[in-house]
Design an enzyme around this catalytic site. Structure first.
Site, short mmCIF file in Angstrom:
data_model
loop_
_atom_site.label_atom_id
_atom_site.label_comp_id
_atom_site.label_asym_id
_atom_site.label_seq_id
_atom_site.Cartn_x
_atom_site.Cartn_y
_atom_site.Cartn_z
CG ASP A 154 -2.18 0.64 1.04
OD1 ASP A 154 -2.21 1.60 0.03
OD2 ASP A 154 -3.01 0.54 2.07
CG ASN A 165 -2.77 4.44 2.43
OD1 ASN A 165 -3.64 4.30 1.51
ND2 ASN A 165 -2.28 3.38 2.91
CG ASP A 190 -9.32 2.43 -0.50
OD1 ASP A 190 -8.83 1.42 -0.68
OD2 ASP A 190 -8.57 3.54 -0.13
C1 DGJ Z 1 -5.87 1.97 1.96
C2 DGJ Z 1 -6.25 0.80 1.21
O1 DGJ Z 1 -6.60 0.90 -0.27
C3 DGJ Z 1 -7.25 -0.12 2.04
O2 DGJ Z 1 -7.66 -1.20 1.15
C4 DGJ Z 1 -6.62 -0.28 3.12
O3 DGJ Z 1 -5.64 -1.47 2.97
C5 DGJ Z 1 -6.12 0.82 4.03
N1 DGJ Z 1 -5.38 1.51 3.07
C6 DGJ Z 1 -5.43 0.39 5.29
O4 DGJ Z 1 -4.71 1.46 5.76
#
Ligand code: DGJ
Length: 732
Positions: free
Chosen positions: A481, A483, A551
């Site tokens: 991931d 983010n 997501d």
């Molecule tokens: C973002 C991802 O897209 C989700 O599926 C999940 O793994 C979260 N992060 C977890 O923090």
């Protein structure tokens, strides 16, 4: 022979099964001219498609050349700015004298079988030299000592050309690369539409189509340190009348996961210049004498059969000659991910209960998502501390993995390896290991900072930290991931003159990390993720054969997201899950069957608390899992055809047809119900017209041509979000 060189006119014809790309060296200026890109043409007819040019006002020309030879008029392969071409430059280099003038002239070429690797960067490849031929054009700018090599690989089996650019400083003084496109194509003066894939978090890759108008510059790109949810490194140019099944379409796709720019600039004569490459807003590179720089690869594809044809070329090429590794050609396990089932609120008991339920339904892989390490009970800490949290998992990762294995399931694990939380032991030990600029505050995204992967020692730490967890337990799958996007993208390890290299050096570091880990753990299935589909790009596909598409797992939202994603990426790459209702992203309630039909990609799974479901839904899921297992080979390797466009209508439909056309799976979703509707028909594509197919194992066999010309009957929906799925098997 895929490349024909006609020495007398210094021209090169790159011939794939259905397309030709032609280049010629200007007899006086020595610059590589773009001659043609389109459906296949015989080099013997070159004079037929070389249009005469004539002098136009306000377009200067080089001394000693005719007015008709103004760089402003010539179609070029590597246009540079400052000598009379006022359109976008494909290569901008600052010389020590402060000027940005360049005259890269042809000095020689090589034509070789196969395709050379691109050092440190993801790229398409061949498995034997007969699959492709590569043209390398050498150019030199004598004044600066800059040497440029343009690479063109033409594939025997795909209407695609892989392009890249290498620059080398053979001079005595440092040079500064201020801009470098991986591909620049000058189209002739014809009306063309442009498609790009725009988006946002939870709304990735929405199709935007517009007419290219004279004098306009349409530009998309990312300055976020990732290819991003917001923009996508892909452009398509189409004849205005082109559609899904017909018309000429050209695609440009960049094999890169960081900042990029893609643009189409239409000159006063209605000739678009289309470029794709690194984003000059966040990129610049100092080239010391003796140093070499490679730009990422761009993959150009051509279709005479509309967008569908273009997509199928990208799908086949990217699935088999960009993606790699053990799972490239293998069907993927059906998985159960705990994220939307538990978020951070889990312990071993809860996970095992969930996994146990999954196992009884036939699910094969249990994925433990975020929250298993450090003291991470929420998203505000512990990234970088890849040490199991024994409060939640007393037996460690190995302990839980073995217990999951004992249930008959494989075990998978989530990581966010590129990040560091300010509240982490790693940050306390190495506060300078994140991207930052000394003296400036460090902006947070999801309460976290980004590790400085431009530094080799930080990459080594990531390799060691992730590698030791992977080596410590039976881990069959990794969700990788990422983010947040980059801010203050500087590195204290580099001098001031190299600070604008950081975003690209980061990507090179990331690719080294991925190369090392995927080579060290070849049987682990890696899935890319970035807050959903924020880095769903060809660069990551090279290391990971699938990516979390978004997501947003709502079945209706996914129709558009998956439709847009399917313009470039194979169905095997689109990870999709059945999730709970009301949907966690926006509360919509859709039927379980529709959620299943929409999630039936080549990378299918579940992400919900099975313990909350009534028995009849659990029974339905058991049947769904069995259905997926029965047909996953087809979903992973079949040929994908879009049948209905959710951007232009109230429905979406597609079909996946097995290689050899012995079987197929078609899905139709009607979004909103209307009163007083008739049944409609869904005309299929890709079948063998002369063969008969049995549908859903029942009834008389129906000829492929009837299914394609008359179509399947889609009953009028009885409620919102109704879906149908048909499995077709050819009668042998
Ligand atoms: C973002 C991802 O897209 C989700 O599926 C999940 O793994 C979260 N992060 C977890 O923090």
């Amino acid at each position: 022979m895929l490349i024909t060189h006609i020495a007398s006119e210094r021209s090169f014809y790159l011939q794939s099964p259905g397309a030709t790309y032609a280049i010629a060296i200007h007899p006086d200026l020595g610059i590589p001219l773009h001659r043609f890109w389109g459906g296949r043409i015989d080099p013997a007819d070159a004079s037929f498609f070389t249009k005469p040019v004539w002098g136009v006002a306000f377009s200067p020309n080089r001394p000693g050349t005719a007015e008709s030879e103004s760089p402003d008029i010539l179609a070029q392969e590597l246009p540079t700015f400052g000598h009379g071409d006022f359109r976008a430059s494909a290569l901008t280099v600052e010389a020590p004298d402060g000027s940005r003038l360049l005259e890269p002239r042809y000095t020689g070429h090589r034509i070789t079988p196969g395709k050379p690797a691109l050092p440190g960067l993801p790229a398409t490849y061949v498995e034997s030299p007969e699959e492709a031929e590569t043209l390398e054009l050498d150019l030199a700018d004598e004044r600066t000592g800059l040497r440029v090599t343009l690479f063109y690989t033409v594939f025997r089996d795909f209407d695609a050309i892989a392009r890249s650019v290498r620059v080398h400083n053979a001079g005595t003084q440092p040079l500064q690369i201020a801009g470098i496109a991986s591909a620049s194509v000058d189209f002739s003066n014809r009306p063309l539409d442009l498609i790009h894939l725009s988006g946002a978090w939870a709304r990735e890759r929405h199709v935007q189509r517009q007419r290219l108008l004279q004098g306009e510059r349409v530009s998309v790109g990312s300055r976020r340190g990732a290819s991003s949810h917001q923009a996508h490194p892909f452009l398509a140019l189409l004849e205005p009348e082109a559609g899904e099944t017909h018309g000429e379409v050209f695609g440009l796709s960049l094999v890169y996961s960081g900042d990029f720019s893609a643009s189409a600039e239409v000159d006063p004569f209605l000739r678009p210049r289309v470029q794709i490459g690194l984003n000059p807003d966040t990129f610049s590179w100092r080239l010391e004498p003796g140093e070499t720089f490679h730009a990422p690869e761009a993959v150009l594809a051509h279709s005479a059969h509309g967008l569908g044809g273009l997509s199928r070329t990208y799908h086949a090429l990217y699935r088999t000659r960009l993606a790699r590794g053990h799972f490239r050609d293998r069907p993927r396990p059906c998985l159960l991910n705990n994220w939307e089932a538990t978020y951070f609120g889990f312990n071993e008991e809860k996970l095992l209960a969930l996994a146990q339920q999954g196992a009884t339904l036939g699910i094969e892989l249990f994925v433990l998502d975020d929250g298993w390490f450090g003291k991470r009970d929420s998203d505000d800490c512990s990234l970088g501390d890849w040490v199991v949290d024994r409060r939640k998992l007393p037996g460690g990762i190995d302990g839980i993995a073995r217990k999951i294995n004992a249930l008959g399931m494989q075990f998978g694990l989530w990581f966010e390896p590129e990040m560091i939380s300010p509240d982490s032991d790693l940050y306390r030990a190495h506060p300078d290991w994140c991207l930052h600029v000394a003296g400036r505050e460090r902006s947070l995204g999801r309460k976290q900072l980004i590790l400085d992967l431009s530094r080799p020692e930080v990459c080594d730490y990531v390799i060691d930290a992730i590698g030791s967890v992977l080596a410590s337990a039976p881990i069959a799958y990794v969700k990788w991931d990422m983010n947040r996007h980059m801010t203050e993208a500087g590195s204290p390890a580099l001098p001031a003159a190299r600070q604008r290299e950081v975003p690209h050096r980061y990507m090179l570091g990331l690719y080294r990390v991925l190369e090392t880990l995927t080579a060290r753990f070849p049987e682990i299935l890696f899935e890319g993720c970035s807050g959903g589909g924020g880095r769903f790009d060809p660069g990551l596909l090279h290391y990971m054969p699938q990516s979390w598409t978004s997501d947003n797992s709502d079945a209706v939202s996914r129709l558009k997201i998956q439709y847009g994603t399917s313009l470039v990426y194979p169905w095997s790459a689109l990870a999709a899950h059945v999730s709970a209702v009301p949907n966690h992203q926006h509360g919509r309630v859709t039927p379980l069957a529709t959620r299943f039909h929409v999630a039936l990609t080549g990378a299918f799974g579940y992400e919900l608390d099975l313990g909350q479901l009534p028995q009849e839904e659990l029974d339905a899921i058991r049947a769904q899992v069995a259905f997926y297992k029965e047909h996953r080979e087809l979903l992973a390797r079949g040929t994908f055809h879009r049948l209905r466009d959710p951007f232009t209508g109230n429905e979406a439909a597609w079909i996946v047809v097995a290689p050899g056309r012995a079987e197929a799976l078609a899905v139709h979703v009607a979004v909103q119900v209307e009163a007083n509707q008739l049944a409609t028909e869904l005309r299929l594509r890709g079948l063998d017209p002369d063969a008969a197919y049995v549908i859903n194992g029942q009834g008389p066999a129906i000829k492929g041509n009837a299914l394609q010309n008359a179509g399947l009957v889609v009953p009028a929906p009885k409620g919102d979000f109704a879906s149908h799925c048909w499995y077709l098997r050819r009668v042998e």
